[in-house]
Write a protein that holds these residues in place. Structure first.
Motif, PDB file in Angstrom:
ATOM      1  N   SER A 187       0.834  -1.188   0.000  1.00  0.00           N
ATOM      2  CA  SER A 187       0.000   0.000   0.000  1.00  0.00           C
ATOM      3  C   SER A 187       0.883   1.259   0.000  1.00  0.00           C
ATOM      4  CB  SER A 187      -0.881  -0.040   1.254  1.00  0.00           C
ATOM      5  OG  SER A 187      -1.702   1.071   1.252  1.00  0.00           O
ATOM      6  N   GLY A 188       0.580   2.167  -0.909  1.00  0.00           N
ATOM      7  CA  GLY A 188       1.334   3.433  -0.982  1.00  0.00           C
ATOM      8  C   GLY A 188       2.586   3.371  -1.846  1.00  0.00           C
ATOM      9  N   ASP A 189       2.963   2.188  -2.302  1.00  0.00           N
ATOM     10  CA  ASP A 189       4.139   2.083  -3.178  1.00  0.00           C
ATOM     11  C   ASP A 189       3.842   2.669  -4.553  1.00  0.00           C
ATOM     12  OD1 ASP A 189       5.684   0.837  -1.288  1.00  0.00           O
ATOM     13  OD2 ASP A 189       5.443  -1.193  -2.106  1.00  0.00           O
ATOM     14  N   GLU A 190       4.894   3.158  -5.194  1.00  0.00           N
ATOM     15  CA  GLU A 190       4.753   3.665  -6.563  1.00  0.00           C
ATOM     16  C   GLU A 190       5.427   2.707  -7.539  1.00  0.00           C
ATOM     17  OE1 GLU A 190       4.648   8.385  -5.314  1.00  0.00           O
ATOM     18  OE2 GLU A 190       6.336   7.648  -6.507  1.00  0.00           O
ATOM     19  N   VAL A 191       4.799   2.581  -8.694  1.00  0.00           N
ATOM     20  CA  VAL A 191       5.328   1.684  -9.732  1.00  0.00           C
ATOM     21  C   VAL A 191       5.436   2.467 -11.035  1.00  0.00           C
ATOM     22  CG1 VAL A 191       4.966  -0.466 -11.007  1.00  0.00           C
ATOM     23  CG2 VAL A 191       4.196  -0.290  -8.624  1.00  0.00           C
TER      24      VAL A 191
ATOM     25  N   PHE B  57       6.290   9.769 -28.594  1.00  0.00           N
ATOM     26  CA  PHE B  57       5.760   9.533 -29.940  1.00  0.00           C
ATOM     27  C   PHE B  57       6.586  10.337 -30.940  1.00  0.00           C
ATOM     28  CE2 PHE B  57       2.904  10.597 -33.455  1.00  0.00           C
ATOM     29  CZ  PHE B  57       2.467   9.326 -33.809  1.00  0.00           C
ATOM     30  N   PRO B  58       6.921   9.856 -32.158  1.00  0.00           N
ATOM     31  CA  PRO B  58       6.515   8.575 -32.713  1.00  0.00           C
ATOM     32  C   PRO B  58       7.561   7.455 -32.542  1.00  0.00           C
ATOM     33  CG  PRO B  58       7.411   9.948 -34.456  1.00  0.00           C
ATOM     34  CD  PRO B  58       7.568  10.721 -33.165  1.00  0.00           C
ATOM     35  N   GLY B  59       8.730   7.764 -31.965  1.00  0.00           N
ATOM     36  CA  GLY B  59       9.776   6.733 -31.868  1.00  0.00           C
ATOM     37  C   GLY B  59       9.546   5.758 -30.719  1.00  0.00           C
ATOM     38  N   TYR B  60       8.767   6.195 -29.702  1.00  0.00           N
ATOM     39  CA  TYR B  60       8.455   5.382 -28.521  1.00  0.00           C
ATOM     40  C   TYR B  60       9.706   4.898 -27.790  1.00  0.00           C
ATOM     41  CZ  TYR B  60       3.670   5.124 -30.449  1.00  0.00           C
ATOM     42  OH  TYR B  60       2.424   5.398 -30.949  1.00  0.00           O
ATOM     43  N   ARG B  61      10.783   5.709 -27.785  1.00  0.00           N
ATOM     44  CA  ARG B  61      11.963   5.338 -26.996  1.00  0.00           C
ATOM     45  C   ARG B  61      11.691   5.695 -25.531  1.00  0.00           C
ATOM     46  NH1 ARG B  61      14.378   2.179 -29.754  1.00  0.00           N
ATOM     47  NH2 ARG B  61      15.474   1.960 -27.783  1.00  0.00           N
ATOM     48  N   VAL B  62      12.427   5.036 -24.630  1.00  0.00           N
ATOM     49  CA  VAL B  62      12.317   5.411 -23.219  1.00  0.00           C
ATOM     50  C   VAL B  62      13.080   6.725 -23.037  1.00  0.00           C
ATOM     51  CG1 VAL B  62      12.807   4.748 -20.837  1.00  0.00           C
ATOM     52  CG2 VAL B  62      12.302   2.971 -22.536  1.00  0.00           C
ATOM     53  N   ASP B  63      12.421   7.701 -22.437  1.00  0.00           N
ATOM     54  CA  ASP B  63      13.081   8.964 -22.101  1.00  0.00           C
ATOM     55  C   ASP B  63      13.602   8.794 -20.668  1.00  0.00           C
ATOM     56  OD1 ASP B  63      13.722  11.475 -21.169  1.00  0.00           O
ATOM     57  OD2 ASP B  63      12.098  12.473 -22.253  1.00  0.00           O
ATOM     58  N   TRP B  64      14.884   8.465 -20.556  1.00  0.00           N
ATOM     59  CA  TRP B  64      15.425   8.098 -19.240  1.00  0.00           C
ATOM     60  C   TRP B  64      15.461   9.278 -18.279  1.00  0.00           C
ATOM     61  CZ3 TRP B  64      15.276   3.290 -17.813  1.00  0.00           C
ATOM     62  CH2 TRP B  64      15.307   2.284 -18.796  1.00  0.00           C
ATOM     63  N   ASP B  65      15.626  10.496 -18.819  1.00  0.00           N
ATOM     64  CA  ASP B  65      15.606  11.661 -17.917  1.00  0.00           C
ATOM     65  C   ASP B  65      14.218  11.786 -17.290  1.00  0.00           C
ATOM     66  OD1 ASP B  65      18.192  12.266 -18.455  1.00  0.00           O
ATOM     67  OD2 ASP B  65      17.718  13.614 -20.126  1.00  0.00           O
ATOM     68  N   ARG B  66      13.225  11.575 -18.129  1.00  0.00           N
ATOM     69  CA  ARG B  66      11.856  11.666 -17.633  1.00  0.00           C
ATOM     70  C   ARG B  66      11.560  10.549 -16.631  1.00  0.00           C
ATOM     71  NH1 ARG B  66       7.122  13.861 -21.556  1.00  0.00           N
ATOM     72  NH2 ARG B  66       5.637  14.030 -19.857  1.00  0.00           N
ATOM     73  N   LEU B  67      12.098   9.375 -16.941  1.00  0.00           N
ATOM     74  CA  LEU B  67      11.886   8.254 -16.020  1.00  0.00           C
ATOM     75  C   LEU B  67      12.564   8.537 -14.681  1.00  0.00           C
ATOM     76  CD1 LEU B  67      11.807   4.506 -16.801  1.00  0.00           C
ATOM     77  CD2 LEU B  67      13.035   5.301 -14.798  1.00  0.00           C
ATOM     78  N   ARG B  68      13.807   9.022 -14.762  1.00  0.00           N
ATOM     79  CA  ARG B  68      14.524   9.363 -13.522  1.00  0.00           C
ATOM     80  C   ARG B  68      13.743  10.394 -12.702  1.00  0.00           C
ATOM     81  NH1 ARG B  68      19.774   8.033 -12.477  1.00  0.00           N
ATOM     82  NH2 ARG B  68      21.036   7.225 -14.185  1.00  0.00           N
ATOM     83  N   ALA B  69      13.172  11.374 -13.398  1.00  0.00           N
ATOM     84  CA  ALA B  69      12.437  12.436 -12.696  1.00  0.00           C
ATOM     85  C   ALA B  69      11.179  11.876 -12.016  1.00  0.00           C
ATOM     86  CB  ALA B  69      12.059  13.538 -13.680  1.00  0.00           C
ATOM     87  N   ALA B  70      10.689  10.753 -12.512  1.00  0.00           N
ATOM     88  CA  ALA B  70       9.464  10.166 -11.939  1.00  0.00           C
ATOM     89  C   ALA B  70       9.762   9.281 -10.723  1.00  0.00           C
ATOM     90  CB  ALA B  70       8.741   9.353 -13.004  1.00  0.00           C
ATOM     91  N   LEU B  71      11.036   8.989 -10.485  1.00  0.00           N
ATOM     92  CA  LEU B  71      11.381   8.131  -9.345  1.00  0.00           C
ATOM     93  C   LEU B  71      11.236   8.909  -8.037  1.00  0.00           C
ATOM     94  CD1 LEU B  71      14.683   6.583 -10.799  1.00  0.00           C
ATOM     95  CD2 LEU B  71      12.488   5.400 -10.553  1.00  0.00           C
ATOM     96  N   SER B  72      10.856   8.203  -6.974  1.00  0.00           N
ATOM     97  CA  SER B  72      10.762   8.866  -5.664  1.00  0.00           C
ATOM     98  C   SER B  72      11.165   7.852  -4.598  1.00  0.00           C
ATOM     99  CB  SER B  72       9.330   9.336  -5.414  1.00  0.00           C
ATOM    100  OG  SER B  72       8.557   8.263  -4.888  1.00  0.00           O
ATOM    101  N   ALA B  73      11.143   8.301  -3.373  1.00  0.00           N
ATOM    102  CA  ALA B  73      11.495   7.402  -2.264  1.00  0.00           C
ATOM    103  C   ALA B  73      10.486   6.251  -2.157  1.00  0.00           C
ATOM    104  CB  ALA B  73      11.527   8.194  -0.966  1.00  0.00           C
ATOM    105  N   ARG B  74       9.308   6.429  -2.753  1.00  0.00           N
ATOM    106  CA  ARG B  74       8.265   5.392  -2.671  1.00  0.00           C
ATOM    107  C   ARG B  74       8.305   4.429  -3.850  1.00  0.00           C
ATOM    108  NH1 ARG B  74       3.573   7.096   1.082  1.00  0.00           N
ATOM    109  NH2 ARG B  74       4.099   4.951   1.550  1.00  0.00           N
ATOM    110  N   THR B  75       9.185   4.694  -4.846  1.00  0.00           N
ATOM    111  CA  THR B  75       9.217   3.808  -6.020  1.00  0.00           C
ATOM    112  C   THR B  75       9.672   2.418  -5.590  1.00  0.00           C
ATOM    113  OG1 THR B  75       9.883   5.704  -7.360  1.00  0.00           O
ATOM    114  CG2 THR B  75      10.083   3.515  -8.359  1.00  0.00           C
ATOM    115  N   ARG B  76       8.863   1.444  -5.924  1.00  0.00           N
ATOM    116  CA  ARG B  76       9.155   0.076  -5.503  1.00  0.00           C
ATOM    117  C   ARG B  76       9.532  -0.798  -6.701  1.00  0.00           C
ATOM    118  NH1 ARG B  76      10.129  -3.181  -1.016  1.00  0.00           N
ATOM    119  NH2 ARG B  76       8.788  -5.016  -0.996  1.00  0.00           N
TER     120      ARG B  76
END
Ligand code: GLN
Length: 380
Positions: free
Chosen positions: A109-113, A141-160
């Motif tokens: 409960s409360g974890d982020e994914v 879009f349209p290449g659908y690559r992972v934007d790692w900077d954006r992914l990193r920015a979405a991480l938090s202490a709750r990311t499980r």
């Protein structure tokens, strides 16, 4: 009496909706992903053989030992990883069960994914039922690559947990070695797990190597790697998949699996084990589907649909902006009812229903089916 749904935003999955619409209108079904050709005859024969021999009772909870052994051998041969078939492999009722069990095993409960969108539709409901919160990161879009900077920015202490899917459904993109390198940095910095949906591991084109988490010991140490026999052996209706994970995670995974389904179909597991020993079927799968992709692309050259790159899976995304400005859900419906070809509208794989005016077509079909479908699509 009013009922407070645990999944108020979830309806019937798009695969069921579109396949029913296709059947109701006798349309060619290029929507839900499944082959319209037969599974290998030898494999079907082996299933009947085991049924006739009376192997019709429960398999061990972890799965038939011979099948787990074959999987470990295959992983060693392709990805170079040493996997203990007793402590690290569980056979499940399709990849769907494995995904659900892995998410349930680690998400509290409360974890982020982290969920990359567009995303296969079974991930988010499983996270929510465990009290977790999906944190969506769009593939650009349209290449659908992972934007790692954006992914990193979405991480938090709750990311499980981070959920990955390569080759990717619905876009057909694949992770590159450079992606795995960034992921290794992130995994080293944080106390997180990875759920890697690799059901299309053998359907990858133009000579690219599949970036399994099992190739990278530092990633494998934190990963649930999920695959499915349905995609590899043209048997999506048999619903057998598996999960490979470190021993400690496998213990937790099996605590869920044993009460979700307990075990999966015995004669089919035995048949796959035999088939894997005697054939190298999976080695030819990439070539088999690459030819179908190329045939479909060739047939569609005369249409107003524009293909997006497809590096893996048996799905081809097509841009239809030159045809209509309709929402993808509406166009998919009209394509089925009016033009006789069903496809999947990818906006349903975004939590905010992002619509890029593309449709997903499944090319796991007989050449003749692809020809008939393309003929109809070229008339639009
Ligand atoms: N994975 C298949 C697809 O993407 C369908 C699976 C399903 O119907 N649940 O089309």
């Amino acid at each position: 009496m009013s009922f407070a749904s645990k999944l108020p935003d979830v309806g019937i999955t798009i695969f069921t909706v579109m396949s029913k619409l296709a059947a109701d209108h006798r349309a060619i079904n290029l929507s839900q992903g499944f082959p319209d050709f037969e599974a290998p005859a030898e494999l079907i024969e082996q299933v009947s053989h085991y049924m006739r021999r009376g192997l019709n009772q429960y398999a061990p909870m972890q799965g038939v030992p011979a099948l787990r052994q074959r999987i470990a051998e295959k992983i060693k041969a392709i990805y170079g990883a040493e996997i203990d078939p007793d402590a690290q492999i569980t056979i499940t009722s399709g990849a769907t069960e494995a995904l659900y069990a892995a998410i349930t095993a680690v998400v509290r409960s409360g974890d982020e994914v982290i969920v990359l969108e567009p995303a296969y539709d079974s991930y988010a409901p499983a996270i929510q039922l465990s009290g977790g919160r999906p944190v969506y990161v769009p593939l650009a879009f349209p290449g659908y690559r992972v934007d790692w900077d954006r992914l990193r920015a979405a991480l938090s202490a709750r990311t499980r947990l981070i959920i990955l899917n390569s080759p990717h459904n619905p876009t057909g993109t694949v992770l590159a070695p450079a992606d795995a390198a960034v992921l290794q940095e992130i995994a080293a910095e944080r106390d997180i797990y990875i759920l890697s949906d690799e059901v299309y591991e053998h359907i990858i084109f133009d000579g690219r190597p599949h970036q399994s988490m099992l190739r990278y010991p530092e990633l494998a140490r934190k990963s649930f790697v999920v695959s499915s026999f349905g995609k590899t052996y043209h048997t999506t209706g048999w619903k057998i998949g598996y999960c490979v994970a470190p021993p400690q995670l496998t213990v937790e995974f099996q605590k869920i699996h044993q009460f979700l389904t307990f075990t999966s179909n015995t004669p089919i597991q035995l048949a796959y084990a035999d088939f894997m020993r005697h054939t190298d079927h999976y080695l030819h799968l990439a070539e088999f589907y690459q030819r179908k992709r190329d045939l479909f692309l060739d047939l569609m050259k005369g249409s107003r649909f524009k293909p997006l790159p497809c590096a893996g899976t048996y799905f081809q995304m097509m841009d239809y902006a030159d045809i209509t400005a309709e929402a993808d859900v509406d166009f998919a419906r009209r394509l089925t009812t009016q033009y006789g070809v069903a496809a999947i509208p990818p906006s349903v794989f975004y939590h905010d229903r992002q619509d890029h005016r593309v449709l997903r077509f499944c090319f796991a079909k007989q050449d003749q089916t692809l020809r008939q479908a393309a003929e109809k699509l070229c008339r639009i």
